[in-house]
Design a protein around this motif. Structure first.
Motif, PDB file in Angstrom:
ATOM      1  N   SER A  72      24.520  14.593  55.506  1.00 54.70           N
ATOM      2  CA  SER A  72      23.324  14.230  56.283  1.00 54.70           C
ATOM      3  C   SER A  72      22.031  14.316  55.487  1.00 54.70           C
ATOM      4  O   SER A  72      20.997  13.836  55.945  1.00 54.70           O
ATOM      5  N   ARG A  73      22.078  14.941  54.341  1.00 56.45           N
ATOM      6  CA  ARG A  73      20.875  15.108  53.520  1.00 56.45           C
ATOM      7  C   ARG A  73      20.698  13.866  52.631  1.00 56.45           C
ATOM      8  O   ARG A  73      21.550  13.571  51.786  1.00 56.45           O
ATOM      9  N   PRO A  74      19.588  13.118  52.794  1.00 59.73           N
ATOM     10  CA  PRO A  74      19.389  11.880  52.028  1.00 59.73           C
ATOM     11  C   PRO A  74      19.443  12.074  50.512  1.00 59.73           C
ATOM     12  O   PRO A  74      19.801  11.137  49.792  1.00 59.73           O
TER      13      PRO A  74
ATOM     14  N   TYR B  46      25.678  11.671  50.864  1.00 65.21           N
ATOM     15  CA  TYR B  46      24.927  11.207  52.032  1.00 65.21           C
ATOM     16  C   TYR B  46      25.620   9.997  52.671  1.00 65.21           C
ATOM     17  O   TYR B  46      25.982   9.038  51.997  1.00 65.21           O
TER      18      TYR B  46
END
Length: 147
Positions: free
Chosen positions: A24-26, A31
């Motif tokens: 979820s972390r760009p 991701y």
């Protein structure tokens, strides 16, 4: 007869949170590569020891355990109410909704399990939770108890 559902403790919850954060972390190279349902089920499946503790407990009381979910984190057994009372060291009562007539059996005084089973489950249902009455259609004016 009563269908008991044993919520068997899941494993891998910290690893699941880590995977969620990585995907979820760009800025992460992972991701957008979210886990499939099968991956999540494999990651969170209860330990074999916990499943065996619950299954053995159910069998000792003459019932057959059935996995209710793909990763077996919910195990069910259909037993007579008297057997459920012995299994859970409790007493069930029948609750009836005044307006709708809906009935449920619950153990309002709590329940207990042998130590090895208690360590393997998060909860057993139906026991203490009483659901709200849904879709109750009132016939005529509200009824109020006499004072």
């Amino acid at each position: 007869m009563l269908e008991l559902t044993f919520a068997v403790r899941q494993s891998g919850r910290a690893a699941l949170l880590d995977a969620l954060m990585r995907t979820s972390r760009p800025t992460s190279q992972e991701y957008g590569r979210h886990l499939s349902l099968e991956d999540v089920n494999a990651l969170t499946a209860p330990s074999p020891a916990h499943l065996e503790a619950v299954s053995s407990f159910i069998r000792r009381h003459g019932a057959e355990p059935r996995a209710a979910t793909p990763n077996s984190d919910f195990v069910t057994a259909v037993v007579p109410v008297r057997v459920a009372e012995v299994m859970l060291s409790t007493r069930y009562v029948r609750l009836v909704h005044n307006r709708s007539g809906a009935e449920v059996s619950r153990a309002p005084f709590g329940y207990s399990l042998p130590e090895e089973v208690a360590a393997a489950v998060d909860f057993v249902a139906p026991t203490v939770h009483v659901p709200g009455a849904r879709g109750v259609q009132q016939q005529g004016p509200p009824r109020h108890p006499s004072v």
